[in-house]
Design an enzyme around this catalytic site. Structure first.
Site, PDB file in Angstrom:
ATOM      1  N   HIS A 118      72.869 -39.391  87.828  1.00 31.72           N
ATOM      2  CA  HIS A 118      71.801 -38.511  87.348  1.00 31.72           C
ATOM      3  C   HIS A 118      70.830 -38.207  88.474  1.00 31.72           C
ATOM      4  O   HIS A 118      70.427 -39.088  89.226  1.00 31.72           O
ATOM      5  CB  HIS A 118      71.053 -39.176  86.189  1.00 31.72           C
ATOM      6  CG  HIS A 118      70.231 -38.239  85.375  1.00 31.72           C
ATOM      7  ND1 HIS A 118      69.132 -37.579  85.881  1.00 31.72           N
ATOM      8  CD2 HIS A 118      70.354 -37.838  84.082  1.00 31.72           C
ATOM      9  CE1 HIS A 118      68.604 -36.818  84.933  1.00 31.72           C
ATOM     10  NE2 HIS A 118      69.328 -36.958  83.833  1.00 31.72           N
ATOM     11  N   ASP A 228      72.927 -32.872  76.080  1.00 28.40           N
ATOM     12  CA  ASP A 228      72.108 -33.966  75.566  1.00 28.40           C
ATOM     13  C   ASP A 228      71.799 -33.681  74.100  1.00 28.40           C
ATOM     14  O   ASP A 228      71.242 -32.629  73.765  1.00 28.40           O
ATOM     15  CB  ASP A 228      70.820 -34.064  76.387  1.00 28.40           C
ATOM     16  CG  ASP A 228      69.954 -35.240  75.998  1.00 28.40           C
ATOM     17  OD1 ASP A 228      69.564 -35.331  74.813  1.00 28.40           O
ATOM     18  OD2 ASP A 228      69.645 -36.067  76.879  1.00 28.40           O
ATOM     19  N   GLU A 310      71.135 -42.844  76.596  1.00 24.74           N
ATOM     20  CA  GLU A 310      69.886 -42.917  77.355  1.00 24.74           C
ATOM     21  C   GLU A 310      68.744 -43.300  76.403  1.00 24.74           C
ATOM     22  O   GLU A 310      67.632 -42.829  76.522  1.00 24.74           O
ATOM     23  CB  GLU A 310      69.559 -41.571  77.999  1.00 24.74           C
ATOM     24  CG  GLU A 310      70.596 -41.047  78.962  1.00 24.74           C
ATOM     25  CD  GLU A 310      70.244 -39.660  79.448  1.00 24.74           C
ATOM     26  OE1 GLU A 310      70.399 -39.405  80.641  1.00 24.74           O
ATOM     27  OE2 GLU A 310      69.789 -38.822  78.619  1.00 24.74           O
TER      28      GLU A 310
END
Length: 332
Positions: A118, A228, A310
């Site tokens: 990332h 996401d 996450e």
């Protein structure tokens, strides 16, 4: 700070060595299900064998330690930062550290396809400020080179923000410009754009904006997308509705193309549908809800790509428990 074996979590703007807080399992569902064995860890039938679920892990103490941390929490994929989140200037990647990372990946059976580094939150490849744009562009080149040294083939970044002083169109053009420049300076590594929540002046909240960037990337074999779930929900894609995951993927396929989909970030949302807030929540504890994540882990179009947590994590329901829960929801 010592590494938690039960999982680390990614923190916005902060260094990835920080650890989170919280409490209790998601609806109590599936938490007794054991994490599926990795290669060589058992012979029982594996649920969700085509699903590569993992989490964002720490590189504290050495980048190679991210591999073992992922193994310890039962991950079959993982993400990590490639350096400090606090500085534009980072020391070069140590060649011995890179070698140890590659050896650890080989030892534990992690293929590059299932590892998605990332990008730094400092980067803004769409910035109207020339100095920030130039530093972001240079950092992107550095990040892609680090991926190559680690034997990895893809890299995830947030597209950028107009800061409200240029148009969305101009911002998208600058992002594509930065990607094209980085691709000219590097080879092979795929730049993976992450969809955003639409918070403030960030771009990439709508699939059409991601498509615009892709259209302006010269080598489209070297560009992809990571979706996401929290960001999509906050941007207005209703994953919580019955059939919502399927509808989102159908729209993504129509606007962008499923062949560009490289990964999923698995995050529930603290905010409600369309709130435009980038606030991650633990699986089943947010506004998206557990049913949507059951649909995610049983969606054939999401086979054989990294599905990466996450989430904040809370005692008794950190990464290891959330990975186990998600695998327990797999129907085959």
């Amino acid at each position: 700070m010592s590494t938690k074996k039960r999982g680390q979590r990614k923190r916005k703007v902060e260094d990835d060595t920080r650890e989170g807080k919280g409490g209790g399992p998601a609806h109590g569902e599936g938490l007794k299900e054991k994490v599926p064995p990795r290669k060589g860890q058992g012979k029982r039938k594996m649920r969700g064998k085509a699903k590569y679920i993992g989490a964002h892990v720490s590189i504290s103490g050495g980048i190679w330690k991210a591999v073992k941390d992922s193994v310890d929490i039962g991950g079959r994929s993982f993400a990590m930062f490639l350096g400090s989140q606090r500085s534009w200037q980072r020391p070069p990647l140590d060649s011995k550290a890179a070698e140890k990372f590659r050896e650890a990946c080989a030892e534990h059976g992690f293929e590059p396809t299932y590892i998605l580094p990332h990008g730094s939150y400092l980067m803004n490849c769409g910035s109207p400020k020339q100095d920030i744009f130039e530093k972001s562009q240079a950092m992107l080149v550095d990040e892609l080179n680090r991926c190559s040294a680690l034997g990895l083939n893809q890299f995830n970044l947030h597209p950028g923000s107009s800061l409200g002083s240029i148009t969305t169109e101009q911002c998208l053009e600058k992002i594509a410009q930065a990607i094209n420049h980085a691709h000219q300076q590097t080879s092979s590594v795929i730049t993976v754009l992450e969809n955003m929540s639409g918070q403030g002046s960030t771009v990439g909240g709508q699939f059409s904006e991601l498509r615009t960037i892709i259209d302006r990337v010269r080598d489209q074999s070297r560009v992809g997308v990571c979706l996401d779930t929290c960001h999509a929900f906050a941007a207005g894609y209703d994953l919580s509705a019955k059939g919502g995951v399927k509808s989102m993927l159908d729209e993504f396929d129509q606007v962008v193309g499923l062949h560009y989909l490289r990964a999923i970030h698995l995050n529930d949302s603290k905010g409600k549908l369309g709130c435009h807030l980038d606030r991650h929540e633990d699986i089943g504890h947010g506004k998206i809800g557990l049913s949507a994540f059951r649909d995610v882990v049983n969606e054939p179009r999401l086979d054989n790509i990294p599905l990466i947590l996450e989430t904040p994590g809370r005692p008794g329901f950190e990464y290891a428990e959330q990975i186990a829960l998600l695998y327990s929801l797999c129907e085959n």
